[in-house]
Design an enzyme around this catalytic site. Structure first.
Site, mmCIF file in Angstrom:
data_model
loop_
_atom_site.group_PDB
_atom_site.id
_atom_site.type_symbol
_atom_site.label_atom_id
_atom_site.label_comp_id
_atom_site.label_asym_id
_atom_site.label_seq_id
_atom_site.Cartn_x
_atom_site.Cartn_y
_atom_site.Cartn_z
ATOM 1 N N GLU A 153 -10.542 14.823 18.016
ATOM 2 C CA GLU A 153 -9.467 15.534 17.394
ATOM 3 C C GLU A 153 -8.255 14.969 17.850
ATOM 4 O O GLU A 153 -7.996 14.098 18.584
ATOM 5 C CB GLU A 153 -9.804 17.438 17.775
ATOM 6 C CG GLU A 153 -10.376 18.080 16.217
ATOM 7 C CD GLU A 153 -10.936 18.841 16.672
ATOM 8 O OE1 GLU A 153 -10.176 19.955 16.065
ATOM 9 O OE2 GLU A 153 -11.488 19.701 17.662
ATOM 10 N N HIS A 155 -0.806 25.206 12.607
ATOM 11 C CA HIS A 155 -2.207 24.216 12.092
ATOM 12 C C HIS A 155 -1.413 23.229 11.537
ATOM 13 O O HIS A 155 -1.164 23.887 9.985
ATOM 14 C CB HIS A 155 -3.580 24.975 12.324
ATOM 15 C CG HIS A 155 -4.581 23.783 12.082
ATOM 16 N ND1 HIS A 155 -4.637 22.586 11.372
ATOM 17 C CD2 HIS A 155 -5.821 23.593 12.963
ATOM 18 C CE1 HIS A 155 -6.062 22.673 11.528
ATOM 19 N NE2 HIS A 155 -6.060 22.617 12.765
ATOM 20 N N ARG A 214 -0.746 18.402 17.820
ATOM 21 C CA ARG A 214 -0.967 19.114 16.644
ATOM 22 C C ARG A 214 0.388 19.494 16.403
ATOM 23 O O ARG A 214 1.435 19.749 15.419
ATOM 24 C CB ARG A 214 -1.764 20.841 16.723
ATOM 25 C CG ARG A 214 -2.230 21.176 15.901
ATOM 26 C CD ARG A 214 -3.035 22.072 16.173
ATOM 27 N NE ARG A 214 -4.681 21.826 16.731
ATOM 28 C CZ ARG A 214 -5.630 22.734 16.717
ATOM 29 N NH1 ARG A 214 -5.385 23.576 16.870
ATOM 30 N NH2 ARG A 214 -6.684 21.945 16.384
ATOM 31 N N HIS A 219 -1.186 29.601 13.705
ATOM 32 C CA HIS A 219 -2.951 29.610 14.119
ATOM 33 C C HIS A 219 -3.330 30.206 15.712
ATOM 34 O O HIS A 219 -4.570 30.753 15.489
ATOM 35 C CB HIS A 219 -3.049 27.487 14.336
ATOM 36 C CG HIS A 219 -4.656 28.047 14.612
ATOM 37 N ND1 HIS A 219 -5.356 28.218 13.303
ATOM 38 C CD2 HIS A 219 -4.956 26.574 15.278
ATOM 39 C CE1 HIS A 219 -6.984 27.243 14.361
ATOM 40 N NE2 HIS A 219 -5.972 26.354 15.262
ATOM 41 N N ARG A 237 -1.564 23.427 22.709
ATOM 42 C CA ARG A 237 -2.815 23.327 23.303
ATOM 43 C C ARG A 237 -3.707 22.186 22.475
ATOM 44 O O ARG A 237 -3.484 22.329 21.438
ATOM 45 C CB ARG A 237 -3.555 24.913 22.551
ATOM 46 C CG ARG A 237 -5.416 24.641 23.514
ATOM 47 C CD ARG A 237 -5.864 25.805 22.526
ATOM 48 N NE ARG A 237 -6.085 26.152 20.770
ATOM 49 C CZ ARG A 237 -6.749 25.537 19.729
ATOM 50 N NH1 ARG A 237 -8.058 25.094 20.446
ATOM 51 N NH2 ARG A 237 -6.472 26.380 18.802
HETATM 52 P P1 FAD Z 1 -11.813 36.582 19.195
HETATM 53 O O1 FAD Z 1 -12.689 35.554 18.780
HETATM 54 O O2 FAD Z 1 -10.308 36.252 18.146
HETATM 55 O O3 FAD Z 1 -12.486 37.708 19.678
HETATM 56 C C1 FAD Z 1 -11.075 38.963 19.397
HETATM 57 C C2 FAD Z 1 -12.016 40.341 19.433
HETATM 58 O O4 FAD Z 1 -10.942 41.389 19.855
HETATM 59 C C3 FAD Z 1 -13.023 40.208 18.482
HETATM 60 O O5 FAD Z 1 -13.754 41.506 18.051
HETATM 61 C C4 FAD Z 1 -11.756 41.896 17.582
HETATM 62 O O6 FAD Z 1 -12.378 42.559 16.490
HETATM 63 C C5 FAD Z 1 -11.383 42.909 19.061
HETATM 64 N N1 FAD Z 1 -10.269 43.226 18.894
HETATM 65 C C6 FAD Z 1 -8.949 43.062 18.694
HETATM 66 N N2 FAD Z 1 -8.048 43.863 18.809
HETATM 67 C C7 FAD Z 1 -8.522 44.370 19.541
HETATM 68 C C8 FAD Z 1 -8.674 46.752 20.204
HETATM 69 N N3 FAD Z 1 -8.014 47.535 19.749
HETATM 70 N N4 FAD Z 1 -9.908 47.524 19.928
HETATM 71 C C9 FAD Z 1 -10.951 46.881 20.163
HETATM 72 N N5 FAD Z 1 -11.678 45.531 19.594
HETATM 73 C C10 FAD Z 1 -9.955 44.464 19.271
HETATM 74 N N6 FAD Z 1 -10.850 26.757 19.187
HETATM 75 C C11 FAD Z 1 -11.612 26.084 19.411
HETATM 76 O O7 FAD Z 1 -11.607 25.840 20.776
HETATM 77 N N7 FAD Z 1 -11.762 25.109 18.467
HETATM 78 C C12 FAD Z 1 -11.494 25.042 17.406
HETATM 79 O O8 FAD Z 1 -12.529 24.944 16.650
HETATM 80 C C13 FAD Z 1 -10.985 26.110 16.461
HETATM 81 N N8 FAD Z 1 -10.995 25.710 15.633
HETATM 82 C C14 FAD Z 1 -9.957 27.904 15.103
HETATM 83 C C15 FAD Z 1 -11.096 27.810 13.458
HETATM 84 C C16 FAD Z 1 -10.132 28.872 13.363
HETATM 85 C C17 FAD Z 1 -10.191 28.784 12.101
HETATM 86 C C18 FAD Z 1 -9.074 29.577 13.997
HETATM 87 C C19 FAD Z 1 -8.153 30.996 13.393
HETATM 88 C C20 FAD Z 1 -9.209 29.595 15.506
HETATM 89 C C21 FAD Z 1 -9.863 28.432 16.147
HETATM 90 N N9 FAD Z 1 -10.139 27.671 17.036
HETATM 91 C C22 FAD Z 1 -10.769 26.968 17.912
HETATM 92 C C23 FAD Z 1 -9.647 29.533 18.595
HETATM 93 C C24 FAD Z 1 -10.589 30.224 18.437
HETATM 94 O O9 FAD Z 1 -11.366 30.092 17.810
HETATM 95 C C25 FAD Z 1 -9.734 31.341 19.121
HETATM 96 O O10 FAD Z 1 -8.729 30.961 20.306
HETATM 97 C C26 FAD Z 1 -10.969 31.874 20.099
HETATM 98 O O11 FAD Z 1 -12.369 32.262 19.383
HETATM 99 C C27 FAD Z 1 -10.191 33.113 20.599
HETATM 100 O O12 FAD Z 1 -11.472 33.607 20.717
HETATM 101 P P2 FAD Z 1 -11.679 35.576 21.899
HETATM 102 O O13 FAD Z 1 -13.002 35.799 22.162
HETATM 103 O O14 FAD Z 1 -10.239 34.787 23.460
HETATM 104 O O15 FAD Z 1 -10.672 36.841 20.654
HETATM 105 C C1 SIN Z 2 -9.985 22.807 14.462
HETATM 106 O O1 SIN Z 2 -10.834 22.729 13.880
HETATM 107 O O2 SIN Z 2 -9.167 21.764 13.505
HETATM 108 C C2 SIN Z 2 -9.516 23.143 15.420
HETATM 109 C C3 SIN Z 2 -9.782 23.277 16.051
HETATM 110 C C4 SIN Z 2 -8.779 24.140 17.392
HETATM 111 O O3 SIN Z 2 -7.809 25.189 16.661
HETATM 112 O O4 SIN Z 2 -9.454 24.209 18.427
#
Ligand code: FAD
Ligand code: SIN
Length: 527
Positions: free
Chosen positions: A118, A236, A282, A343, A378
Site C-alpha cells: 500500500e 483516505h 496517503r 478515514h 498513519r
Molecule cells: P473498532 O473496530 O472501530 O471498534 C470499536 C468498538 O467500540 C465497536 O465494537 C463499537 O460498537 C464500540 N463502541 C464505540 N463507542 C462505544 C460506546 N460508547 N459504548 C460501547 N461500545 C462502543 N486499518 C488497517 O490496519 N488495515 C486496513 O486494511 C484497514 N482498512 C480499513 C478500511 C475501512 C473501511 C476502515 C473504516 C478502516 C480501516 N482501517 C484499516 C482502520 C482500522 O480498521 C481501524 O482503525 C481499527 O479496526 C480500529 O479498531 P478498534 O478496535 O480500535 O475499534
Molecule cells: C485500505 O485498504 O486502503 C485501508 C488500509 C488502511 O486504512 O490501513
C-alpha cells in the site's frame, strides 16, 4: 454489575485485550450496537508486519517515520514494528487464514503468505485475507471470545461516562445505556479499557461505520485525560463516489497491485505530485486529488484497474468488485469514480507504552488512543497492528497490577431525577447534520485559520444547545453520540488552531511551511 476488567469496544483492540486477559480475569466487553459494529470488520487492505527476507524491521520503521512526517515517537514505532511477528502469529494461532502466495501450498509445507503493498510502504509487507481482512479478523476474534467462559460480551450497551474516584484519580467503572431497556446501568471494574474506535463520523463524508463517533476520546477527556494530535484526521484518497454508496472504501491495495489514479481526460496525474506517484503516502494522494478536483471543478477522479486480469480481481478484490457491481460498475471494464473521505483518527487519548492514560486503571488502545505510533499521518495497515500490540501491552500491565476478584468500591447510581423524556428529536438530528457538514467544509483536507475560527464559533453554539438538551432530557444513543461528536470536533479544531504550520495531514494555507522541530499538540482538561 461487576467485572475484573471492562472493555469498551468489541473491535480488534478490545477483543484482543479480552482474549489475552481472560485466562485469569473475568472480562466484560461492551459493544454499542452488535458484535459486527466498529471499523474492524470493514478493514480491507490488511495488517503490516515484516516477514520476508528482503524486508527488515528497519525499513518498516523508516516507512512509518516518513509517513508520520516527523511526529512519530520513534521508540513507539520500534516497539510496535518489532511485535509484528508476534501479532501475525497470534492471529494465525487464533484461526485467521491469511491468503497464501500459492493457494495450493500449505505454509507448513514451505508455502509462503501472499503480501500486498500500500501507499508509503517500500516493499510488500501486508498480510491480508483477500480484500476483507478485517471481517476475517473480527469474526475469528469474536468466535473465540464467545467460546471463552471468562468473557461476557454485552451488545447494545452505550458507554456514557467514566466513573472516576477523584480522591485517588482512579477509574472504577462506567455508566452505560442499555438500549433494550432504556435504563442507565453502573458497571464496576478494577480496570477499564477504552477500545471504542475513532471519530471520523464527525465528518460528512467518511469511510467509517456509524459507530465511529469518538465516544472513548470524549469520555476520557471529560474524565480528565489529556489528548494528543487531534488535528490529524486521515482522509483516505479513494472512497467510491456514487449517489447511493454511503461509504465504500476502495482499498489502497488496488494501487499497491498496480491500479492508477486518472483524471476524466485519462491523464495519470500522481507523478506530478510525488516520486512514488500512486503509492505516495496517503496525505499526499488525498491532497493531490482534492487539488485536481478543485482545479478542474470535477466531482471525482478515477481509479483504473481495467488492466487487471479477471482472475486477479476475483481472487484479490472479490468484495470490492461485488460491491461496485451493485452500483452498476464493472471494475474490469470501467474506471472506478473515487473521492477522498475521512478515514482515521491519528490523534486520541494520550497513552504510554502500556496503553495507560492519565487516570489510574484506565487504558486506551486501538484507534481511540494516541500512542505516538502514527505521528502526523498513519502508514497504511499499521492500525490493526497497533490494535494488537497495544492490546497486549495493556493486558500485560493489567495482569501485573490488578488481582482477580478484587473488592470494588461503591459507585453512585445514575441520577435522572431532574430529566424527562424529550418531546422532539429534531434538535439532535439537525445538529448532527450541521456539525458534520461544517467540519467537512471548514476543517477538511485543506484548512485556513479563518475557516477553523468559523468552525469553532459554531461548535460553541452547538455545545450550549446540546448541553441544555442533555441536562433536561433522558439520554438516548443519538444524544450521547452527538454530545461526544461535538466534544471531539472542539478538540480537533482547537488542536488545529494551535498548530502554526502544515505537517502531514494538517495542511493549512495560513501556515503552509513546516516548522523545523516537530511537536505534539497536547490538550489537557482545565489547562
Ligand atoms: P473498532 O473496530 O472501530 O471498534 C470499536 C468498538 O467500540 C465497536 O465494537 C463499537 O460498537 C464500540 N463502541 C464505540 N463507542 C462505544 C460506546 N460508547 N459504548 C460501547 N461500545 C462502543 N486499518 C488497517 O490496519 N488495515 C486496513 O486494511 C484497514 N482498512 C480499513 C478500511 C475501512 C473501511 C476502515 C473504516 C478502516 C480501516 N482501517 C484499516 C482502520 C482500522 O480498521 C481501524 O482503525 C481499527 O479496526 C480500529 O479498531 P478498534 O478496535 O480500535 O475499534
Ligand atoms: C485500505 O485498504 O486502503 C485501508 C488500509 C488502511 O486504512 O490501513
Amino acid at each position: 454489575m461487576q467485572a475484573d476488567v471492562l472493555v469498551i469496544g468489541s473491535g480488534a483492540a478490545g477483543l484482543t485485550a479480552a482474549l489475552l486477559l481472560a485466562d485469569s480475569r473475568k472480562v466484560t466487553v461492551l459493544s454499542k450496537v452488535d458484535t459486527k459494529s466498529g471499523s474492524t470488520p470493514w478493514a480491507q487492505g490488511g495488517i503490516a508486519a515484516v516477514s520476508h527476507e528482503r524486508d527488515t524491521p528497519e525499513d518498516h520503521v523508516s516507512d512509518t517515520l516518513t509517513a508520520g512526517a516527523g511526529l512519530c515517537h520513534e521508540d513507539v514505532v520500534r516497539h510496535t514494528v518489532m511485535q509484528g511477528t508476534w501479532a501475525i502469529g497470534q492471529l494465525i494461532d487464533w484461526g485467521v487464514q491469511f491468503d497464501l502466495r500459492d493457494r495450493d501450498r500449505d505454509v507448513r509445507a514451505g508455502g509462503e503468505y501472499h503480501l500486498t503493498r500500500e501507499g508509503g510502504h517500500s516493499t510488500r509487507r501486508i498480510f491480508h485475507v483477500a480484500d476483507s481482512t478485517g471481517a476475517a479478523i473480527a469474526s475469528t476474534l469474536m468466535q473465540r471470545a464467545h467460546q471463552h467462559p471468562n468473557i461476557e460480551v454485552l451488545e447494545n450497551r452505550v458507554a456514557i461516562d467514566l466513573i472516576v474516584n477523584k480522591a485517588d484519580n482512579a477509574c472504577v467503572g462506567v455508566y452505560v445505556l442499555n438500549r433494550a431497556s432504556g435504563l442507565v446501568e453502573a458497571l464496576q471494574a478494577s480496570a477499564v479499557i477504552l477500545a471504542s474506535g475513532g471519530a471520523s463520523k464527525v465528518y460528512l463524508y467518511t469511510s467509517n461505520p456509524d459507530t465511529a463517533t469518538g465516544d472513548g476520546i470524549a469520555m476520557a477527556w471529560r474524565a480528565g485525560c489529556s489528548v494528543a494530535n487531534m488535528e490529524f484526521n486521515q482522509f483516505h484518497p479513494t472512497c467510491l463516489f456514487h449517489p447511493h454508496a454511503k461509504s465504500l472504501l476502495i482499498s489502497e491495495a488496488m494501487r499497491g497491485e498496480g491500479g492508477t489514479l486518472r483524471l476524466p481526460s485519462g491523464e495519470a496525474f500522481m507523478e506530478r505530485f510525488h516520486d512514488a506517484a500512486d503509492l505516495a503516502p496517503r496525505d499526499v494522494v488525498a491532497r493531490a486529488i482534492d487539488h485536481e478536483m478543485k482545479r478542474l471543478g470535477i466531482d471525482c477522479v478515477y481509479l483504473d484497474v481495467t488492466h487487471f486480469s479477471r482472475k486477479l480481481l476475483q481472487t484479490r478484490f472479490p468484495n470490492i468488485a461485488a460491491r461496485c457491481a451493485t452500483f452498476g460498475i464493472d471494475i474490469a471494464h470501467d474506471s472506478i469514480p473515487v473521492v477522498p473521505a475521512a478515514h482515521y483518527s491519528c490523534g486520541g487519548v494520550r497513552t504510554d507504552l502500556h496503553g495507560q492514560t492519565d487516570i489510574d486503571s484506565l487504558y486506551a488502545i486501538g484507534e481511540t488512543a494516541a500512542t505516538g505510533l502514527h505521528g502526523a499521518n498513519r502508514l497504511a495497515s499499521n492500525s490493526l497492528l497497533e490494535c494488537m500490540v497495544f492490546a497486549r501491552a495493556a493486558a500485560e500491565h493489567i495482569l501485573a497490577s490488578t488481582s482477580q476478584g478484587a473488592k470494588m468500591p461503591e459507585v453512585p447510581a445514575w441520577d435522572e431525577s431532574r430529566v424527562i423524556d424529550a418531546d422532539e428529536k429534531i434538535v439532535v438530528s439537525h445538529n448532527w447534520d450541521e456539525l458534520r457538514r461544517f467540519m467537512w467544509d471548514y476543517v477538511g483536507i485543506v484548512r485556513t485559520t479563518p475557516r477553523l475560527t468559523r468552525a469553532l464559533h459554531r461548535i460553541e453554539l452547538l455545545r450550549r444547545e446540546i448541553h441544555e438538551f442533555y441536562s433536561s432530557y433522558r439520554v438516548d444513543a443519538d444524544l450521547i453520540e452527538l454530545r461526544n461528536l461535538v466534544e471531539v470536533a472542539d478538540l480537533i479544531v482547537r488542536s488545529a488552531l494551535r498548530r502554526k504550520e502544515s505537517r502531514g495531514l494538517h495542511y493549512t494555507l495560513s501556515f503552509p511551511e513546516t516548522c523545523k522541530t516537530a511537536e505534539d499538540t497536547l490538550l489537557t482538561p482545565g489547562a
